[in-house]
Scaffold this motif. Structure first.
Motif, PDB file in Angstrom:
ATOM      1  N   ALA A   3       0.842  -1.198   0.000  1.00 39.18           N
ATOM      2  CA  ALA A   3       0.000   0.000   0.000  1.00 39.18           C
ATOM      3  C   ALA A   3       0.882   1.255   0.000  1.00 39.18           C
ATOM      4  CB  ALA A   3      -0.929   0.000   1.211  1.00 39.18           C
ATOM      5  N   THR A   4       0.453   2.250  -0.733  1.00 37.84           N
ATOM      6  CA  THR A   4       1.226   3.478  -0.913  1.00 37.84           C
ATOM      7  C   THR A   4       1.781   4.062   0.383  1.00 37.84           C
ATOM      8  OG1 THR A   4      -0.033   3.944  -2.923  1.00 37.84           O
ATOM      9  CG2 THR A   4       1.181   5.776  -1.957  1.00 37.84           C
ATOM     10  N   PRO A   5       0.998   4.175   1.468  1.00 40.03           N
ATOM     11  CA  PRO A   5       1.558   4.786   2.679  1.00 40.03           C
ATOM     12  C   PRO A   5       2.726   4.005   3.284  1.00 40.03           C
ATOM     13  CG  PRO A   5      -0.837   4.579   2.868  1.00 40.03           C
ATOM     14  CD  PRO A   5      -0.421   3.859   1.635  1.00 40.03           C
ATOM     15  N   PHE A   6       2.879   2.737   2.909  1.00 33.52           N
ATOM     16  CA  PHE A   6       3.919   1.895   3.496  1.00 33.52           C
ATOM     17  C   PHE A   6       5.105   1.668   2.558  1.00 33.52           C
ATOM     18  CE2 PHE A   6      -0.115   0.822   5.455  1.00 33.52           C
ATOM     19  CZ  PHE A   6       0.174   1.105   6.778  1.00 33.52           C
ATOM     20  N   GLN A   7       5.033   2.215   1.361  1.00 30.26           N
ATOM     21  CA  GLN A   7       6.137   2.050   0.421  1.00 30.26           C
ATOM     22  C   GLN A   7       7.364   2.815   0.898  1.00 30.26           C
ATOM     23  OE1 GLN A   7       4.546   3.094  -3.449  1.00 30.26           O
ATOM     24  NE2 GLN A   7       3.164   1.344  -3.443  1.00 30.26           N
ATOM     25  N   GLY A   8       8.528   2.272   0.596  1.00 31.16           N
ATOM     26  CA  GLY A   8       9.774   2.925   0.975  1.00 31.16           C
ATOM     27  C   GLY A   8      10.174   2.712   2.427  1.00 31.16           C
ATOM     28  N   GLN A   9       9.475   1.796   3.108  1.00 31.59           N
ATOM     29  CA  GLN A   9       9.767   1.545   4.525  1.00 31.59           C
ATOM     30  C   GLN A   9      10.291   0.126   4.775  1.00 31.59           C
ATOM     31  OE1 GLN A   9       6.517   2.740   7.117  1.00 31.59           O
ATOM     32  NE2 GLN A   9       5.813   4.220   5.596  1.00 31.59           N
ATOM     33  N   GLY A  10      10.648  -0.572   3.706  1.00 29.24           N
ATOM     34  CA  GLY A  10      11.174  -1.923   3.859  1.00 29.24           C
ATOM     35  C   GLY A  10      10.111  -3.014   3.878  1.00 29.24           C
ATOM     36  N   VAL A  11       8.847  -2.642   3.712  1.00 30.90           N
ATOM     37  CA  VAL A  11       7.771  -3.638   3.733  1.00 30.90           C
ATOM     38  C   VAL A  11       7.903  -4.582   2.542  1.00 30.90           C
ATOM     39  CG1 VAL A  11       5.268  -3.974   3.639  1.00 30.90           C
ATOM     40  CG2 VAL A  11       6.227  -2.110   5.006  1.00 30.90           C
ATOM     41  N   GLY A  12       8.178  -4.043   1.359  1.00 29.15           N
ATOM     42  CA  GLY A  12       8.343  -4.881   0.168  1.00 29.15           C
ATOM     43  C   GLY A  12       9.514  -5.837   0.304  1.00 29.15           C
ATOM     44  N   ARG A  13      10.612  -5.366   0.874  1.00 28.78           N
ATOM     45  CA  ARG A  13      11.791  -6.206   1.082  1.00 28.78           C
ATOM     46  C   ARG A  13      11.457  -7.350   2.042  1.00 28.78           C
ATOM     47  NH1 ARG A  13      16.544  -6.200  -0.533  1.00 28.78           N
ATOM     48  NH2 ARG A  13      16.301  -4.169  -1.498  1.00 28.78           N
ATOM     49  N   GLU A  14      10.749  -7.052   3.118  1.00 24.75           N
ATOM     50  CA  GLU A  14      10.368  -8.103   4.070  1.00 24.75           C
ATOM     51  C   GLU A  14       9.391  -9.081   3.419  1.00 24.75           C
ATOM     52  OE1 GLU A  14      10.319 -10.557   7.263  1.00 24.75           O
ATOM     53  OE2 GLU A  14      11.754  -8.982   6.762  1.00 24.75           O
ATOM     54  N   LEU A  15       8.454  -8.577   2.626  1.00 24.74           N
ATOM     55  CA  LEU A  15       7.521  -9.447   1.908  1.00 24.74           C
ATOM     56  C   LEU A  15       8.297 -10.399   1.000  1.00 24.74           C
ATOM     57  CD1 LEU A  15       4.651 -10.285   1.034  1.00 24.74           C
ATOM     58  CD2 LEU A  15       4.714  -8.394  -0.595  1.00 24.74           C
ATOM     59  N   MET A  16       9.263  -9.872   0.259  1.00 27.08           N
ATOM     60  CA  MET A  16      10.072 -10.724  -0.614  1.00 27.08           C
ATOM     61  C   MET A  16      10.871 -11.750   0.188  1.00 27.08           C
ATOM     62  SD  MET A  16       9.751 -10.485  -3.841  1.00 27.08           S
ATOM     63  CE  MET A  16      11.260 -11.282  -4.374  1.00 27.08           C
ATOM     64  N   ASN A  17      11.454 -11.323   1.290  1.00 26.33           N
ATOM     65  CA  ASN A  17      12.180 -12.273   2.151  1.00 26.33           C
ATOM     66  C   ASN A  17      11.286 -13.439   2.546  1.00 26.33           C
ATOM     67  OD1 ASN A  17      14.817 -11.201   2.409  1.00 26.33           O
ATOM     68  ND2 ASN A  17      14.106  -9.707   3.907  1.00 26.33           N
ATOM     69  N   GLN A  18      10.093 -13.130   3.028  1.00 28.37           N
ATOM     70  CA  GLN A  18       9.171 -14.167   3.491  1.00 28.37           C
ATOM     71  C   GLN A  18       8.693 -15.037   2.334  1.00 28.37           C
ATOM     72  OE1 GLN A  18       8.516 -14.912   6.694  1.00 28.37           O
ATOM     73  NE2 GLN A  18      10.029 -13.332   7.167  1.00 28.37           N
ATOM     74  N   MET A  19       8.450 -14.424   1.178  1.00 26.79           N
ATOM     75  CA  MET A  19       7.978 -15.200   0.024  1.00 26.79           C
ATOM     76  C   MET A  19       9.072 -16.144  -0.479  1.00 26.79           C
ATOM     77  SD  MET A  19       5.005 -12.992  -1.659  1.00 26.79           S
ATOM     78  CE  MET A  19       4.938 -13.986  -3.027  1.00 26.79           C
ATOM     79  N   MET A  20      10.307 -15.692  -0.452  1.00 26.99           N
ATOM     80  CA  MET A  20      11.386 -16.556  -0.914  1.00 26.99           C
ATOM     81  C   MET A  20      11.614 -17.729   0.040  1.00 26.99           C
ATOM     82  SD  MET A  20      13.931 -13.919  -2.807  1.00 26.99           S
ATOM     83  CE  MET A  20      14.841 -15.217  -3.632  1.00 26.99           C
ATOM     84  N   VAL A  21      11.454 -17.484   1.341  1.00 23.40           N
ATOM     85  CA  VAL A  21      11.542 -18.580   2.314  1.00 23.40           C
ATOM     86  C   VAL A  21      10.444 -19.605   2.029  1.00 23.40           C
ATOM     87  CG1 VAL A  21      11.202 -19.181   4.749  1.00 23.40           C
ATOM     88  CG2 VAL A  21      12.681 -17.250   4.132  1.00 23.40           C
ATOM     89  N   LYS A  22       9.234 -19.129   1.855  1.00 20.70           N
ATOM     90  CA  LYS A  22       8.104 -20.033   1.598  1.00 20.70           C
ATOM     91  C   LYS A  22       8.286 -20.776   0.277  1.00 20.70           C
ATOM     92  CE  LYS A  22       4.214 -21.698   2.938  1.00 20.70           C
ATOM     93  NZ  LYS A  22       4.193 -22.589   4.090  1.00 20.70           N
ATOM     94  N   ALA A  23       8.758 -20.070  -0.758  1.00 23.10           N
ATOM     95  CA  ALA A  23       8.978 -20.701  -2.060  1.00 23.10           C
ATOM     96  C   ALA A  23      10.003 -21.826  -1.950  1.00 23.10           C
ATOM     97  CB  ALA A  23       9.427 -19.661  -3.079  1.00 23.10           C
ATOM     98  N   THR A  24      11.030 -21.612  -1.151  1.00 26.01           N
ATOM     99  CA  THR A  24      12.053 -22.629  -0.949  1.00 26.01           C
ATOM    100  C   THR A  24      11.478 -23.841  -0.211  1.00 26.01           C
ATOM    101  OG1 THR A  24      13.758 -20.927  -0.912  1.00 26.01           O
ATOM    102  CG2 THR A  24      14.346 -23.049   0.020  1.00 26.01           C
ATOM    103  N   GLU A  25      10.518 -23.591   0.674  1.00 26.57           N
ATOM    104  CA  GLU A  25       9.868 -24.694   1.398  1.00 26.57           C
ATOM    105  C   GLU A  25       8.987 -25.521   0.468  1.00 26.57           C
ATOM    106  OE1 GLU A  25       7.677 -22.911   4.605  1.00 26.57           O
ATOM    107  OE2 GLU A  25       9.489 -22.321   5.680  1.00 26.57           O
ATOM    108  N   ILE A  26       8.191 -24.858  -0.379  1.00 22.75           N
ATOM    109  CA  ILE A  26       7.234 -25.605  -1.210  1.00 22.75           C
ATOM    110  C   ILE A  26       7.847 -26.135  -2.497  1.00 22.75           C
ATOM    111  CG2 ILE A  26       5.244 -24.362  -0.281  1.00 22.75           C
ATOM    112  CD1 ILE A  26       5.039 -22.907  -2.978  1.00 22.75           C
ATOM    113  N   GLY A  27       8.950 -25.541  -2.932  1.00 23.08           N
ATOM    114  CA  GLY A  27       9.598 -25.995  -4.158  1.00 23.08           C
ATOM    115  C   GLY A  27      11.102 -25.908  -4.063  1.00 23.08           C
ATOM    116  N   PRO A  28      11.698 -26.692  -3.169  1.00 22.64           N
ATOM    117  CA  PRO A  28      13.142 -26.596  -2.981  1.00 22.64           C
ATOM    118  C   PRO A  28      13.902 -26.796  -4.287  1.00 22.64           C
ATOM    119  CG  PRO A  28      12.226 -28.430  -1.695  1.00 22.64           C
ATOM    120  CD  PRO A  28      11.104 -27.779  -2.418  1.00 22.64           C
ATOM    121  N   GLY A  29      14.785 -25.852  -4.581  1.00 23.52           N
ATOM    122  CA  GLY A  29      15.617 -25.946  -5.774  1.00 23.52           C
ATOM    123  C   GLY A  29      14.963 -25.527  -7.065  1.00 23.52           C
ATOM    124  N   LEU A  30      13.660 -25.229  -7.028  1.00 29.94           N
ATOM    125  CA  LEU A  30      12.971 -24.838  -8.256  1.00 29.94           C
ATOM    126  C   LEU A  30      13.199 -23.352  -8.549  1.00 29.94           C
ATOM    127  CD1 LEU A  30       9.521 -26.638  -7.840  1.00 29.94           C
ATOM    128  CD2 LEU A  30      11.452 -27.319  -9.290  1.00 29.94           C
TER     129      LEU A  30
END
Length: 86
Positions: free
Chosen positions: A23-50
């Motif tokens: 959301a616009t009010p939260f951009q530039g505060q590291g929220v997107g970076r944390e979202l990507m961190n969490q998504m990459m962890v989850k992606a590695t769990e559900i599809g290791p090596g993919l």
């Protein structure tokens, strides 16, 4: 935001990230970076090596810079048409 396995002929071939947004009010505060961190962890769990993939609007330079900082590279560009309804 969501994550799903990409399959072809019953075989898992990749992991797709979709509907990611901050959301616009939260951009530039590291929220997107944390979202990507969490998504990459989850992606590695559900599809290791993919391989992981996503789509982003070409004009969203901030998102592209974020994704590139995580090692994503532009593989191809698609032409999209304007929606008929707004």
């Amino acid at each position: 935001a969501g994550i799903r396995l990409i399959t072809k002929r019953g075989q898992s071939v990749g992991v797709l990230f979709y509907n990611m947004a901050v959301a616009t009010p939260f951009q530039g505060q590291g929220v997107g970076r944390e979202l990507m961190n969490q998504m990459m962890v989850k992606a590695t769990e559900i599809g290791p090596g993919l391989p992981m993939s996503l789509e982003v609007v070409a004009s969203n330079v901030s998102a592209i810079a974020l994704y590139e900082s995580f090692g994503f590279k532009i593989k191809k560009q698609k032409e999209y048409h304007e929606p008929l309804y707004k």
